[in-house]
Design a protein around this motif. Sequence first.
Motif, PDB file in Angstrom:
ATOM      1  N   GLU A  19       0.852  -1.178   0.000  1.00  0.00           N
ATOM      2  CA  GLU A  19       0.000   0.000   0.000  1.00  0.00           C
ATOM      3  C   GLU A  19       0.885   1.224   0.000  1.00  0.00           C
ATOM      4  O   GLU A  19       2.053   1.155   0.392  1.00  0.00           O
ATOM      5  CB  GLU A  19      -0.918   0.037   1.229  1.00  0.00           C
ATOM      6  CG  GLU A  19      -0.214   0.411   2.520  1.00  0.00           C
ATOM      7  CD  GLU A  19      -1.156   0.790   3.660  1.00  0.00           C
ATOM      8  OE1 GLU A  19      -2.369   0.599   3.560  1.00  0.00           O
ATOM      9  OE2 GLU A  19      -0.654   1.293   4.657  1.00  0.00           O
ATOM     10  N   ARG A  21       1.116   4.550   1.959  1.00  0.00           N
ATOM     11  CA  ARG A  21       0.578   5.183   3.165  1.00  0.00           C
ATOM     12  C   ARG A  21       1.129   6.592   3.265  1.00  0.00           C
ATOM     13  O   ARG A  21       2.331   6.812   3.196  1.00  0.00           O
ATOM     14  CB  ARG A  21       0.970   4.394   4.405  1.00  0.00           C
ATOM     15  CG  ARG A  21       0.431   5.053   5.681  1.00  0.00           C
ATOM     16  CD  ARG A  21       0.660   4.225   6.884  1.00  0.00           C
ATOM     17  NE  ARG A  21      -0.108   2.989   6.762  1.00  0.00           N
ATOM     18  CZ  ARG A  21      -0.072   2.023   7.669  1.00  0.00           C
ATOM     19  NH1 ARG A  21       0.673   2.138   8.728  1.00  0.00           N
ATOM     20  NH2 ARG A  21      -0.795   0.932   7.505  1.00  0.00           N
ATOM     21  N   THR A  50      -3.757   8.877  -2.765  1.00  0.00           N
ATOM     22  CA  THR A  50      -2.521   9.298  -2.117  1.00  0.00           C
ATOM     23  C   THR A  50      -2.564  10.816  -1.957  1.00  0.00           C
ATOM     24  O   THR A  50      -3.463  11.481  -2.457  1.00  0.00           O
ATOM     25  CB  THR A  50      -1.308   8.832  -2.954  1.00  0.00           C
ATOM     26  OG1 THR A  50      -0.105   9.158  -2.258  1.00  0.00           O
ATOM     27  CG2 THR A  50      -1.280   9.451  -4.325  1.00  0.00           C
ATOM     28  N   CYS A  86       4.549  10.269   1.676  1.00  0.00           N
ATOM     29  CA  CYS A  86       4.010   8.942   1.400  1.00  0.00           C
ATOM     30  C   CYS A  86       5.142   7.931   1.284  1.00  0.00           C
ATOM     31  O   CYS A  86       6.219   8.259   0.783  1.00  0.00           O
ATOM     32  CB  CYS A  86       3.205   8.963   0.103  1.00  0.00           C
ATOM     33  SG  CYS A  86       1.841  10.143   0.104  1.00  0.00           S
ATOM     34  N   THR A  88       5.841   3.500   0.552  1.00  0.00           N
ATOM     35  CA  THR A  88       5.279   2.206   0.195  1.00  0.00           C
ATOM     36  C   THR A  88       5.446   1.284   1.394  1.00  0.00           C
ATOM     37  O   THR A  88       6.536   1.153   1.943  1.00  0.00           O
ATOM     38  CB  THR A  88       5.996   1.614  -1.031  1.00  0.00           C
ATOM     39  OG1 THR A  88       5.858   2.528  -2.112  1.00  0.00           O
ATOM     40  CG2 THR A  88       5.393   0.281  -1.415  1.00  0.00           C
ATOM     41  N   CYS A  91       2.105  -4.898   3.836  1.00  0.00           N
ATOM     42  CA  CYS A  91       1.121  -5.110   4.889  1.00  0.00           C
ATOM     43  C   CYS A  91       0.703  -6.574   5.014  1.00  0.00           C
ATOM     44  O   CYS A  91       0.413  -7.240   4.019  1.00  0.00           O
ATOM     45  CB  CYS A  91      -0.117  -4.263   4.636  1.00  0.00           C
ATOM     46  SG  CYS A  91       0.244  -2.496   4.622  1.00  0.00           S
ATOM     47  N   TRP A 119      -6.984   0.762  -1.841  1.00  0.00           N
ATOM     48  CA  TRP A 119      -5.629   0.344  -2.186  1.00  0.00           C
ATOM     49  C   TRP A 119      -4.731   0.443  -0.963  1.00  0.00           C
ATOM     50  O   TRP A 119      -3.503   0.406  -1.079  1.00  0.00           O
ATOM     51  CB  TRP A 119      -5.069   1.207  -3.308  1.00  0.00           C
ATOM     52  CG  TRP A 119      -5.673   0.899  -4.635  1.00  0.00           C
ATOM     53  CD1 TRP A 119      -6.815   1.434  -5.168  1.00  0.00           C
ATOM     54  CD2 TRP A 119      -5.194  -0.037  -5.595  1.00  0.00           C
ATOM     55  NE1 TRP A 119      -7.072   0.893  -6.387  1.00  0.00           N
ATOM     56  CE2 TRP A 119      -6.078  -0.014  -6.692  1.00  0.00           C
ATOM     57  CE3 TRP A 119      -4.092  -0.883  -5.649  1.00  0.00           C
ATOM     58  CZ2 TRP A 119      -5.896  -0.812  -7.817  1.00  0.00           C
ATOM     59  CZ3 TRP A 119      -3.917  -1.674  -6.768  1.00  0.00           C
ATOM     60  CH2 TRP A 119      -4.813  -1.624  -7.828  1.00  0.00           C
ATOM     61  N   SER A 120      -5.332   0.594   0.216  1.00  0.00           N
ATOM     62  CA  SER A 120      -4.571   0.690   1.457  1.00  0.00           C
ATOM     63  C   SER A 120      -5.459   0.223   2.603  1.00  0.00           C
ATOM     64  O   SER A 120      -6.660   0.032   2.432  1.00  0.00           O
ATOM     65  CB  SER A 120      -4.112   2.130   1.694  1.00  0.00           C
ATOM     66  OG  SER A 120      -5.223   2.994   1.803  1.00  0.00           O
ATOM     67  N   CYS A 121      -4.840   0.032   3.758  1.00  0.00           N
ATOM     68  CA  CYS A 121      -5.601  -0.372   4.941  1.00  0.00           C
ATOM     69  C   CYS A 121      -6.665   0.679   5.246  1.00  0.00           C
ATOM     70  O   CYS A 121      -6.443   1.880   5.052  1.00  0.00           O
ATOM     71  CB  CYS A 121      -4.677  -0.533   6.140  1.00  0.00           C
ATOM     72  SG  CYS A 121      -3.469  -1.866   5.932  1.00  0.00           S
ATOM     73  N   CYS A 133      -7.420  -4.662   6.766  1.00  0.00           N
ATOM     74  CA  CYS A 133      -7.363  -4.941   5.327  1.00  0.00           C
ATOM     75  C   CYS A 133      -8.048  -6.267   5.037  1.00  0.00           C
ATOM     76  O   CYS A 133      -8.250  -7.094   5.924  1.00  0.00           O
ATOM     77  CB  CYS A 133      -5.912  -5.024   4.856  1.00  0.00           C
ATOM     78  SG  CYS A 133      -4.994  -6.404   5.584  1.00  0.00           S
ATOM     79  N   CYS A 151      -4.271  -4.461  10.359  1.00  0.00           N
ATOM     80  CA  CYS A 151      -3.037  -4.257   9.601  1.00  0.00           C
ATOM     81  C   CYS A 151      -1.804  -4.190  10.493  1.00  0.00           C
ATOM     82  O   CYS A 151      -1.826  -3.614  11.580  1.00  0.00           O
ATOM     83  CB  CYS A 151      -3.116  -2.956   8.801  1.00  0.00           C
ATOM     84  SG  CYS A 151      -4.238  -3.068   7.408  1.00  0.00           S
ATOM     85  N   CYS A 153       1.866  -3.144   9.175  1.00  0.00           N
ATOM     86  CA  CYS A 153       2.596  -2.748   7.972  1.00  0.00           C
ATOM     87  C   CYS A 153       3.994  -2.253   8.321  1.00  0.00           C
ATOM     88  O   CYS A 153       4.203  -1.625   9.362  1.00  0.00           O
ATOM     89  CB  CYS A 153       1.847  -1.644   7.239  1.00  0.00           C
ATOM     90  SG  CYS A 153       0.165  -2.088   6.759  1.00  0.00           S
TER      91      CYS A 153
END
Length: 167
Positions: A19, A21, A50, A86, A88, A91, A119-121, A133, A151, A153
């Motif tokens: 993801e 984040r 994002t 941000c 990557t 997770c 596309w993320s938790c 997730c 999650c 991560c």
Amino acid sequence: MVSLAVFVVTGALSSHDLEIRCTPTTSRSGYSGTPICPVPFYYDDELRYTAVATNYSNGVTVCPMNVDPYTREASDDITLWEDATCETMQCSTAYTNVTGMAAGTPCTFPFYEGGVLRWSCVTDDVWGTPSWCATQTDNTSTYGYMQWGYCDCVVSDGGRGGGGGGG
């Protein structure tokens, strides 16, 4: 109302357990909730996954700290937006007693939650749960009953994150 030009920061993820984040780096808004940008959010009629660079932020990526949990609309009030970076993240799940999901089960992105492709938790659940997730999805990105976990991560060495310039 202030009009903001938005430049999306995007990255193609190479694995289903990665993801992007985004976390606030400022605290101008006085927001005291989860220190993770609540993505996705709608801004300028586009769903954003994002942080984004706007004309008022001088090219610095920002994210809204107030997003409607049902419509995913971001606040138009620029004082509720924070500078953000941000990364990557890779997770998997921590042990989740609610579902019995074992620790270390890889997250599966993307998945649909509340009609929104994630596309993320999920960090802004209306129930106040820890971030979570999906762990298994079908060919329509829908997760099944009890197929989720909290999650856990870590920053990933692979993939691509946003946070730099826009365009």
